[in-house]
Design a protein around this motif. Sequence first.
Motif, PDB file in Angstrom:
ATOM      1  N   ARG A  39       0.833  -1.195   0.000  1.00 17.38           N
ATOM      2  CA  ARG A  39       0.000   0.000   0.000  1.00 17.38           C
ATOM      3  C   ARG A  39       0.872   1.251   0.000  1.00 17.38           C
ATOM      4  O   ARG A  39       2.036   1.199   0.407  1.00 17.38           O
ATOM      5  CB  ARG A  39      -0.914   0.037   1.235  1.00 17.38           C
ATOM      6  CG  ARG A  39      -1.957  -1.055   1.281  1.00 17.38           C
ATOM      7  CD  ARG A  39      -2.784  -0.963   2.541  1.00 17.38           C
ATOM      8  NE  ARG A  39      -3.582   0.261   2.582  1.00 17.38           N
ATOM      9  CZ  ARG A  39      -4.216   0.689   3.668  1.00 17.38           C
ATOM     10  NH1 ARG A  39      -4.125   0.009   4.810  1.00 17.38           N
ATOM     11  NH2 ARG A  39      -4.941   1.786   3.622  1.00 17.38           N
ATOM     12  N   GLY A  40       0.289   2.341  -0.443  1.00 17.58           N
ATOM     13  CA  GLY A  40       1.042   3.587  -0.426  1.00 17.58           C
ATOM     14  C   GLY A  40       0.414   4.626  -1.320  1.00 17.58           C
ATOM     15  O   GLY A  40      -0.801   4.633  -1.507  1.00 17.58           O
ATOM     16  N   LEU A  41       1.246   5.499  -1.897  1.00 12.65           N
ATOM     17  CA  LEU A  41       0.701   6.577  -2.713  1.00 12.65           C
ATOM     18  C   LEU A  41       1.534   6.818  -3.958  1.00 12.65           C
ATOM     19  O   LEU A  41       2.745   6.605  -3.983  1.00 12.65           O
ATOM     20  CB  LEU A  41       0.590   7.871  -1.915  1.00 12.65           C
ATOM     21  CG  LEU A  41       1.874   8.537  -1.437  1.00 12.65           C
ATOM     22  CD1 LEU A  41       1.642  10.031  -1.291  1.00 12.65           C
ATOM     23  CD2 LEU A  41       2.296   7.967  -0.093  1.00 12.65           C
ATOM     24  N   HIS A  42       0.811   7.216  -5.003  1.00  9.96           N
ATOM     25  CA  HIS A  42       1.439   7.736  -6.207  1.00  9.96           C
ATOM     26  C   HIS A  42       1.608   9.230  -5.965  1.00  9.96           C
ATOM     27  O   HIS A  42       0.631   9.978  -5.906  1.00  9.96           O
ATOM     28  CB  HIS A  42       0.554   7.493  -7.426  1.00  9.96           C
ATOM     29  CG  HIS A  42       0.313   6.050  -7.721  1.00  9.96           C
ATOM     30  ND1 HIS A  42       1.330   5.190  -8.085  1.00  9.96           N
ATOM     31  CD2 HIS A  42      -0.822   5.302  -7.713  1.00  9.96           C
ATOM     32  CE1 HIS A  42       0.825   3.986  -8.290  1.00  9.96           C
ATOM     33  NE2 HIS A  42      -0.471   4.022  -8.058  1.00  9.96           N
ATOM     34  N   HIS A  43       2.845   9.649  -5.802  1.00 11.28           N
ATOM     35  CA  HIS A  43       3.136  11.045  -5.472  1.00 11.28           C
ATOM     36  C   HIS A  43       3.435  11.776  -6.767  1.00 11.28           C
ATOM     37  O   HIS A  43       4.541  11.705  -7.308  1.00 11.28           O
ATOM     38  CB  HIS A  43       4.325  11.101  -4.513  1.00 11.28           C
ATOM     39  CG  HIS A  43       4.394  12.345  -3.693  1.00 11.28           C
ATOM     40  ND1 HIS A  43       4.913  13.518  -4.171  1.00 11.28           N
ATOM     41  CD2 HIS A  43       4.004  12.606  -2.417  1.00 11.28           C
ATOM     42  CE1 HIS A  43       4.856  14.449  -3.226  1.00 11.28           C
ATOM     43  NE2 HIS A  43       4.312  13.922  -2.156  1.00 11.28           N
ATOM     44  N   LEU A  44       2.448  12.504  -7.299  1.00 14.04           N
ATOM     45  CA  LEU A  44       2.616  13.295  -8.508  1.00 14.04           C
ATOM     46  C   LEU A  44       2.892  14.737  -8.102  1.00 14.04           C
ATOM     47  O   LEU A  44       2.058  15.381  -7.475  1.00 14.04           O
ATOM     48  CB  LEU A  44       1.353  13.235  -9.368  1.00 14.04           C
ATOM     49  CG  LEU A  44       0.847  11.846  -9.760  1.00 14.04           C
ATOM     50  CD1 LEU A  44      -0.436  11.965 -10.566  1.00 14.04           C
ATOM     51  CD2 LEU A  44       1.898  11.085 -10.533  1.00 14.04           C
TER      52      LEU A  44
END
Length: 396
Positions: free
Chosen positions: A326-331
């Motif tokens: 799990r985590g995030l797509h950091h744009l």
Amino acid sequence: MAETILTPPLPDYSGPHQPGITDPVWPAKAPEGVDEAKYGALYAGQLERQRHLHVVTADVASRTCGELVDLLRTLTGFARHQMAKVPPKDTQRPYDEPVVTRRVTVAVGFGATLFTTIAGDDRFNLAARRPASLKVMPQIDGDDGFYPRDHATDLVILVSSDDYYVNEYIFGRLYYGSVHPDIRVRSVERGYARPDSREPSGFEDGITNPRDGSGPSSMHDFVYIRAEDGEPGWCTGGTYLAYRKIRRRMKHFFDLSPQAQEAVFGVDKKTGIRLEPHEAHAHAAKINPRRPNHRDLFDMDDLERRFLRRPYFFDDGLDGDGEELRGLHHLSFARNLGAQYEWPVLMWQTNPDFPEKGTGSDALYGPGGAANIGGGYYFMPAAATGTDHLGTGLGL
């Protein structure tokens, strides 16, 4: 009296910038009948991301400039068509609320390898026109089995909408070559957005984002390149994308006490307000120090080094050890990749001697914490107008 329900803002399909970067965004002024204080705090000028994101990376198999122009022209037309499509009424059930728009955006970016391949080949004679800061993403502390050079691609295509299946359809058209046979998809990442922007551990991401029209400087001042910025002329109106896929090891984090979790981020979990005092290596302090009356050796204030975050989250199941993926797509979007993104990451976040000697790296990346497992640098050109295609100014 019933509470007012606000209709989410639409993407800007007719502006000078590609849709899906600094839009959809809530208007700065509260609509009639809406509490101005609540609206100003929670909505005004804020990004209202679509619910689903697909990050598609691809290489270009074209061999000549003419073939590349044909690819870019076709891809531009495809993106325009997908964004202009109206949801068909004959597929909607008779007693459901009608769907008027799925807020589709398709934003295209160019990687450094489109200009010069990893082997140094200037195959399209574009090396001299490469955006000034565009390069293959460097390796940094926090990368876990991720080697950016191995993942560098010619193109990135950000597909966003409120309907997951619309994203899948667009991805399928790209993947199976029906858009253009020279687009060779390398990867796809899927993400989702929470309306409250809270990341998997419950803390709000992007709380310090510059807003649109809500202060002396709008987010556009931080995002889009201007003619005086020293970039090639065709870059005006475009922006840089720094994309990282960041894994969060949630079991380790949730084993911490609530107070220890807040200490990692350096903010109150519920309100997002900074803790005072806070640990010097807390995430908020390392990536956004906000030192009062401080100007660095380039005469820049800390707040001038902000960039626009457009986070989406992912849940990829379990890894081979049975731990959550799990985590995030950091744009992150920035007008100046070096000054606004690389400086905060390299000089602050991953510098063990910032803000003082022996501070250590960002607490979020501590043992067993966050890790970078994907990403890349890209340049997002301005929107194509009239009969132009994305990247028309390259002079192909």
